[in-house]
Write a protein that holds these residues in place. Structure first.
Motif, PDB file in Angstrom:
ATOM      1  N   GLU A 151     -42.454  -8.269  20.256  1.00 53.90           N
ATOM      2  CA  GLU A 151     -41.876  -9.117  19.286  1.00 53.90           C
ATOM      3  C   GLU A 151     -42.007 -10.583  19.859  1.00 53.90           C
ATOM      4  O   GLU A 151     -41.791 -10.539  21.061  1.00 53.90           O
ATOM      5  N   ALA A 152     -41.868 -11.548  18.997  1.00 54.92           N
ATOM      6  CA  ALA A 152     -42.196 -12.852  19.512  1.00 54.92           C
ATOM      7  C   ALA A 152     -41.006 -13.768  18.841  1.00 54.92           C
ATOM      8  O   ALA A 152     -41.193 -13.909  17.385  1.00 54.92           O
ATOM      9  N   ARG A 153     -40.512 -14.716  19.459  1.00 54.18           N
ATOM     10  CA  ARG A 153     -39.548 -15.771  18.672  1.00 54.18           C
ATOM     11  C   ARG A 153     -40.139 -16.839  18.638  1.00 54.18           C
ATOM     12  O   ARG A 153     -39.402 -18.008  17.612  1.00 54.18           O
ATOM     13  N   ASP A 154     -41.121 -17.395  19.206  1.00 53.60           N
ATOM     14  CA  ASP A 154     -41.815 -18.864  19.039  1.00 53.60           C
ATOM     15  C   ASP A 154     -43.377 -18.687  19.329  1.00 53.60           C
ATOM     16  O   ASP A 154     -43.900 -17.585  19.617  1.00 53.60           O
ATOM     17  N   GLY A 155     -44.054 -19.732  19.030  1.00 55.23           N
ATOM     18  CA  GLY A 155     -45.347 -19.706  18.892  1.00 55.23           C
ATOM     19  C   GLY A 155     -45.878 -19.349  20.401  1.00 55.23           C
ATOM     20  O   GLY A 155     -46.912 -18.654  20.405  1.00 55.23           O
ATOM     21  N   LYS A 156     -45.382 -19.987  21.200  1.00 59.57           N
ATOM     22  CA  LYS A 156     -45.884 -19.743  22.805  1.00 59.57           C
ATOM     23  C   LYS A 156     -45.931 -18.117  23.402  1.00 59.57           C
ATOM     24  O   LYS A 156     -46.603 -17.791  23.712  1.00 59.57           O
ATOM     25  N   ILE A 204     -45.057  -8.571  16.100  1.00 54.45           N
ATOM     26  CA  ILE A 204     -44.386  -9.304  15.073  1.00 54.45           C
ATOM     27  C   ILE A 204     -43.925 -10.457  15.637  1.00 54.45           C
ATOM     28  O   ILE A 204     -43.371 -10.543  16.822  1.00 54.45           O
ATOM     29  N   ALA A 205     -44.256 -11.697  14.958  1.00 58.58           N
ATOM     30  CA  ALA A 205     -43.503 -13.065  15.409  1.00 58.58           C
ATOM     31  C   ALA A 205     -43.034 -13.871  14.422  1.00 58.58           C
ATOM     32  O   ALA A 205     -43.420 -14.200  13.380  1.00 58.58           O
ATOM     33  N   ASP A 206     -41.635 -14.070  14.520  1.00 57.66           N
ATOM     34  CA  ASP A 206     -40.811 -14.788  13.665  1.00 57.66           C
ATOM     35  C   ASP A 206     -39.729 -15.236  14.329  1.00 57.66           C
ATOM     36  O   ASP A 206     -38.997 -14.623  15.359  1.00 57.66           O
ATOM     37  N   ASP A 207     -38.972 -16.426  14.087  1.00 58.88           N
ATOM     38  CA  ASP A 207     -37.970 -17.004  14.813  1.00 58.88           C
ATOM     39  C   ASP A 207     -36.627 -16.616  14.267  1.00 58.88           C
ATOM     40  O   ASP A 207     -35.601 -16.756  15.003  1.00 58.88           O
ATOM     41  N   HIS A 208     -36.775 -15.728  13.359  1.00 61.68           N
ATOM     42  CA  HIS A 208     -35.388 -15.086  12.851  1.00 61.68           C
ATOM     43  C   HIS A 208     -35.201 -13.651  13.137  1.00 61.68           C
ATOM     44  O   HIS A 208     -36.172 -12.825  12.856  1.00 61.68           O
ATOM     45  N   ASP A 209     -34.217 -13.240  13.818  1.00 57.52           N
ATOM     46  CA  ASP A 209     -33.814 -12.072  14.352  1.00 57.52           C
ATOM     47  C   ASP A 209     -33.969 -10.815  13.311  1.00 57.52           C
ATOM     48  O   ASP A 209     -34.539  -9.772  13.129  1.00 57.52           O
ATOM     49  N   VAL A 210     -33.370 -11.356  11.956  1.00 57.12           N
ATOM     50  CA  VAL A 210     -33.120 -10.353  11.048  1.00 57.12           C
ATOM     51  C   VAL A 210     -34.428 -10.077  10.342  1.00 57.12           C
ATOM     52  O   VAL A 210     -34.650  -8.970   9.897  1.00 57.12           O
ATOM     53  N   ARG A 233     -37.618 -10.273  11.956  1.00 56.04           N
ATOM     54  CA  ARG A 233     -38.130  -9.242  12.867  1.00 56.04           C
ATOM     55  C   ARG A 233     -37.809  -7.898  12.812  1.00 56.04           C
ATOM     56  O   ARG A 233     -38.637  -7.028  12.437  1.00 56.04           O
ATOM     57  N   SER A 234     -36.406  -7.633  12.518  1.00 56.78           N
ATOM     58  CA  SER A 234     -35.649  -6.588  12.481  1.00 56.78           C
ATOM     59  C   SER A 234     -36.257  -5.628  11.268  1.00 56.78           C
ATOM     60  O   SER A 234     -36.605  -4.582  11.073  1.00 56.78           O
ATOM     61  N   GLY A 235     -36.268  -6.513   9.933  1.00 54.97           N
ATOM     62  CA  GLY A 235     -36.465  -5.888   8.791  1.00 54.97           C
ATOM     63  C   GLY A 235     -38.085  -5.632   8.652  1.00 54.97           C
ATOM     64  O   GLY A 235     -38.615  -4.583   7.969  1.00 54.97           O
ATOM     65  N   VAL A 236     -38.973  -6.262   9.307  1.00 54.17           N
ATOM     66  CA  VAL A 236     -40.506  -6.021   9.311  1.00 54.17           C
ATOM     67  C   VAL A 236     -40.647  -4.901  10.117  1.00 54.17           C
ATOM     68  O   VAL A 236     -41.446  -4.012   9.866  1.00 54.17           O
ATOM     69  N   ARG A 237     -39.826  -4.704  11.449  1.00 54.03           N
ATOM     70  CA  ARG A 237     -40.342  -3.773  12.332  1.00 54.03           C
ATOM     71  C   ARG A 237     -39.735  -2.349  11.522  1.00 54.03           C
ATOM     72  O   ARG A 237     -40.634  -1.338  11.453  1.00 54.03           O
ATOM     73  N   THR A 238     -38.565  -2.496  10.827  1.00 51.02           N
ATOM     74  CA  THR A 238     -38.214  -1.354  10.111  1.00 51.02           C
ATOM     75  C   THR A 238     -39.144  -0.713   8.988  1.00 51.02           C
ATOM     76  O   THR A 238     -39.425   0.441   8.952  1.00 51.02           O
ATOM     77  N   ILE A 239     -39.861  -1.724   8.463  1.00 53.92           N
ATOM     78  CA  ILE A 239     -40.731  -1.153   7.451  1.00 53.92           C
ATOM     79  C   ILE A 239     -42.105  -0.609   8.070  1.00 53.92           C
ATOM     80  O   ILE A 239     -42.662   0.136   7.678  1.00 53.92           O
ATOM     81  N   LEU A 240     -42.360  -1.361   9.152  1.00 54.71           N
ATOM     82  CA  LEU A 240     -43.849  -0.950   9.682  1.00 54.71           C
ATOM     83  C   LEU A 240     -43.666   0.323  10.565  1.00 54.71           C
ATOM     84  O   LEU A 240     -44.461   1.261  10.520  1.00 54.71           O
ATOM     85  N   GLU A 241     -42.453   0.633  11.175  1.00 49.45           N
ATOM     86  CA  GLU A 241     -42.471   1.675  12.143  1.00 49.45           C
ATOM     87  C   GLU A 241     -42.190   2.849  11.189  1.00 49.45           C
ATOM     88  O   GLU A 241     -41.990   3.960  11.657  1.00 49.45           O
ATOM     89  N   GLY A 242     -41.871   2.621   9.759  1.00 53.49           N
ATOM     90  CA  GLY A 242     -41.670   3.921   8.953  1.00 53.49           C
ATOM     91  C   GLY A 242     -43.007   4.470   8.618  1.00 53.49           C
ATOM     92  O   GLY A 242     -43.047   5.463   7.881  1.00 53.49           O
TER      93      GLY A 242
END
Length: 210
Positions: A32-37, A6-12, A14-23
């Protein structure tokens, strides 16, 4: 086991996407990544099956991340995850090699379906990307020559983020001479003559968040 990055610069987000996917049984979020690099580095290190990738990432945008990841690891599927669905973005996404496109507003209803489809190596698109548009692009591949290329947009984004030519060259793994060439080409295509004008263009066209 389907491995997901998951790569998104917003913590909330990434957390929401992780919750959906890990279910979902049989799926594992491997990074997880916060920027493109960081997204590029994580993809190369973890080798996920699917990358859920925000378009508007700092340092390197989602299209350039897609280009680099797919170029080095073509077996990885990329889902561009964005608030925007402009024609130019869609064109850039397809050109870079992403085969998935999902609006953030549709995430709760369609994220699982999107990852399932991509993990089976089938394309998944929502928003403005109709089947007709996809077929037209793939059959014709037409690009407006006056428009910025994805690499030129990546350079303009980094200029707008205050990076020097050397920093841009390091981030994109190109030479400073190439950075200067892309900058000059962007100025010419956009009929602009200053860095300040390029920055205003980047903000206006959502290449960076203001």
């Amino acid at each position: 086991m389907t491995r997901i990055l998951i790569a998104d610069d917003h913590d909330v987000v990434r957390s929401g996407v992780r919750t959906i996917l890990e279910g979902h049984e049989g799926w594992e979020v491997v990074g997880e990544a916060r920027d493109g690099k960081e997204a590029i580095d994580q993809a190369l290190a973890t080798r996920p099956d699917v990358v859920v990738l925000d378009y508007a990432l700092p340092l390197v945008n989602g299209v350039e991340v897609t280009r680099q990841v797919r170029g080095r690891l073509p077996g990885i599927e990329v889902l561009i995850f964005t608030m925007h669905d402009t024609d130019s973005l869609i064109r850039d996404v397809l050109e870079a090699g992403a085969r998935g496109f999902l609006l953030k507003s549709d995430a709760r209803a369609l994220l699982v379906s999107a990852v399932e489809t991509l993990s089976a190596h089938r394309p998944f698109f929502t928003g403005k990307v109709s089947e007709a548009l996809l077929e037209t692009y793939l059959s014709q591949g037409s690009i407006d020559e006056s428009a910025l290329t994805a690499r030129e947009k990546a350079v303009v984004q980094l200029i707008a983020e205050g990076k020097t030519n050397k920093q841009i060259a390091d981030i994109l793994s190109i030479s400073t001479k190439t950075v200067e060439t892309h900058r000059a080409m962007a100025l010419r295509k956009l009929n602009l003559d200053t860095t300040a004008a390029l920055i205003r263009y980047a903000i206006r066209n959502k290449l960076v968040e203001n």
